[in-house]
Design a protein around this motif. Structure first.
Motif, PDB file in Angstrom:
ATOM      1  N   ARG A   1     -25.162 -10.568   6.550  1.00 26.13           N
ATOM      2  CA  ARG A   1     -25.719 -10.483   8.020  1.00 26.13           C
ATOM      3  C   ARG A   1     -27.399  -9.926   8.037  1.00 26.13           C
ATOM      4  O   ARG A   1     -27.863 -10.532   8.580  1.00 26.13           O
ATOM      5  N   GLN A   2     -27.414  -8.940   7.056  1.00 24.21           N
ATOM      6  CA  GLN A   2     -28.933  -8.539   6.895  1.00 24.21           C
ATOM      7  C   GLN A   2     -29.859  -9.676   6.464  1.00 24.21           C
ATOM      8  O   GLN A   2     -30.924  -9.952   6.959  1.00 24.21           O
ATOM      9  N   ASP A   3     -29.271 -10.508   5.858  1.00 19.42           N
ATOM     10  CA  ASP A   3     -29.967 -11.770   4.829  1.00 19.42           C
ATOM     11  C   ASP A   3     -30.188 -12.763   6.098  1.00 19.42           C
ATOM     12  O   ASP A   3     -30.676 -13.833   5.879  1.00 19.42           O
ATOM     13  N   GLY A   4     -29.086 -13.001   7.156  1.00 18.11           N
ATOM     14  CA  GLY A   4     -29.119 -13.930   8.205  1.00 18.11           C
ATOM     15  C   GLY A   4     -28.290 -15.129   7.536  1.00 18.11           C
ATOM     16  O   GLY A   4     -28.526 -16.417   8.277  1.00 18.11           O
ATOM     17  N   ARG A   5     -27.581 -14.925   6.740  1.00 19.00           N
ATOM     18  CA  ARG A   5     -26.467 -15.869   6.289  1.00 19.00           C
ATOM     19  C   ARG A   5     -25.171 -16.084   6.706  1.00 19.00           C
ATOM     20  O   ARG A   5     -24.566 -16.854   6.450  1.00 19.00           O
ATOM     21  N   MET A   6     -25.034 -15.099   7.936  1.00 19.65           N
ATOM     22  CA  MET A   6     -23.867 -15.264   8.804  1.00 19.65           C
ATOM     23  C   MET A   6     -23.770 -16.044   9.847  1.00 19.65           C
ATOM     24  O   MET A   6     -23.977 -15.625  11.102  1.00 19.65           O
ATOM     25  N   GLN A   7     -23.608 -17.380   9.769  1.00 18.88           N
ATOM     26  CA  GLN A   7     -23.929 -18.481  10.956  1.00 18.88           C
ATOM     27  C   GLN A   7     -22.497 -19.077  11.212  1.00 18.88           C
ATOM     28  O   GLN A   7     -22.244 -19.210  12.384  1.00 18.88           O
ATOM     29  N   ASP A   8     -21.330 -19.294  10.329  1.00 16.11           N
ATOM     30  CA  ASP A   8     -20.182 -19.888  10.877  1.00 16.11           C
ATOM     31  C   ASP A   8     -19.265 -19.431   9.744  1.00 16.11           C
ATOM     32  O   ASP A   8     -19.470 -18.321   8.963  1.00 16.11           O
ATOM     33  N   ARG A   9     -18.081 -19.990   9.839  1.00  9.01           N
ATOM     34  CA  ARG A   9     -16.752 -19.390   9.054  1.00  9.01           C
ATOM     35  C   ARG A   9     -17.020 -19.649   7.589  1.00  9.01           C
ATOM     36  O   ARG A   9     -16.586 -18.908   6.566  1.00  9.01           O
ATOM     37  N   VAL A  10     -17.859 -20.822   7.117  1.00 13.88           N
ATOM     38  CA  VAL A  10     -18.255 -20.867   5.558  1.00 13.88           C
ATOM     39  C   VAL A  10     -18.848 -19.672   4.909  1.00 13.88           C
ATOM     40  O   VAL A  10     -18.706 -19.512   4.041  1.00 13.88           O
ATOM     41  N   ASP A  11     -19.999 -19.297   6.001  1.00 10.19           N
ATOM     42  CA  ASP A  11     -20.566 -18.317   5.657  1.00 10.19           C
ATOM     43  C   ASP A  11     -19.945 -16.780   5.245  1.00 10.19           C
ATOM     44  O   ASP A  11     -20.170 -16.057   4.521  1.00 10.19           O
ATOM     45  N   LEU A  12     -18.969 -16.639   6.368  1.00  8.99           N
ATOM     46  CA  LEU A  12     -18.025 -15.651   6.279  1.00  8.99           C
ATOM     47  C   LEU A  12     -17.107 -15.592   4.919  1.00  8.99           C
ATOM     48  O   LEU A  12     -16.943 -14.721   4.353  1.00  8.99           O
ATOM     49  N   ARG A  13     -16.740 -16.668   4.776  1.00  4.82           N
ATOM     50  CA  ARG A  13     -15.717 -16.871   3.385  1.00  4.82           C
ATOM     51  C   ARG A  13     -16.620 -16.605   2.263  1.00  4.82           C
ATOM     52  O   ARG A  13     -16.155 -16.086   1.195  1.00  4.82           O
ATOM     53  N   ARG A  14     -18.015 -17.217   2.114  1.00  2.41           N
ATOM     54  CA  ARG A  14     -18.733 -16.974   1.126  1.00  2.41           C
ATOM     55  C   ARG A  14     -18.825 -15.324   0.838  1.00  2.41           C
ATOM     56  O   ARG A  14     -18.912 -14.722  -0.041  1.00  2.41           O
ATOM     57  N   ALA A  15     -19.114 -14.859   2.021  1.00  4.93           N
ATOM     58  CA  ALA A  15     -19.225 -13.245   1.844  1.00  4.93           C
ATOM     59  C   ALA A  15     -17.987 -12.371   1.115  1.00  4.93           C
ATOM     60  O   ALA A  15     -18.076 -11.720   0.683  1.00  4.93           O
ATOM     61  N   VAL A  16     -17.089 -12.983   1.695  1.00  3.22           N
ATOM     62  CA  VAL A  16     -15.588 -12.294   1.294  1.00  3.22           C
ATOM     63  C   VAL A  16     -15.436 -12.625  -0.148  1.00  3.22           C
ATOM     64  O   VAL A  16     -14.930 -11.570  -0.838  1.00  3.22           O
TER      65      VAL A  16
END
Length: 110
Positions: free
Chosen positions: A83-98
């Motif tokens: 979120r801080q890097d601005g990479r939380m745009q959609d579910r794919v980004d959430l999956r990557r973070a997890v």
């Protein structure tokens, strides 16, 4: 009387650690699944329930809760970093973070 009080103390300590009822519930709800798996394995191997087995089960449940707390910590850190890097745009980004948080839990950076 002792078992309910102990469970309440554990729930309180987990809540103090996570500051969230949802995260506390996630950790606590994982514990019965490991207990069920342990009981099934004991049944499959035809082991008797001795004092040593009960001590092992209690230790297993403690390690399970500890592992859950650490996993939640790493997942939260990875999510906050994304979120801080601005990479939380959609579910794919959430999956990557997890996935990144789970990998960090297994193999942390030095």
């Amino acid at each position: 009387m002792v078992v309910p009080v102990t469970i309440l103390v554990i729930l309180f300590l987990l809540y103090l650690n996570t500051r969230s009822f949802v995260k506390t519930s996630i950790v606590i709800l994982a514990v019965p699944f490991s207990a069920i798996g342990a009981v099934w394995l004991l049944w499959l191997l035809d082991y008797n329930l001795s004092v040593g087995v009960w001590v092992g089960l209690i230790a297993l449940l403690g390690v399970d809760a500890e592992t859950g707390v650490f996993m939640l910590l790493y997942l939260d850190l990875a999510y906050d970093q994304a979120r801080q890097d601005g990479r939380m745009q959609d579910r794919v980004d959430l999956r990557r973070a997890v996935l990144e948080g789970a990998v960090q839990r297994l193999r942390p950076k030095s």
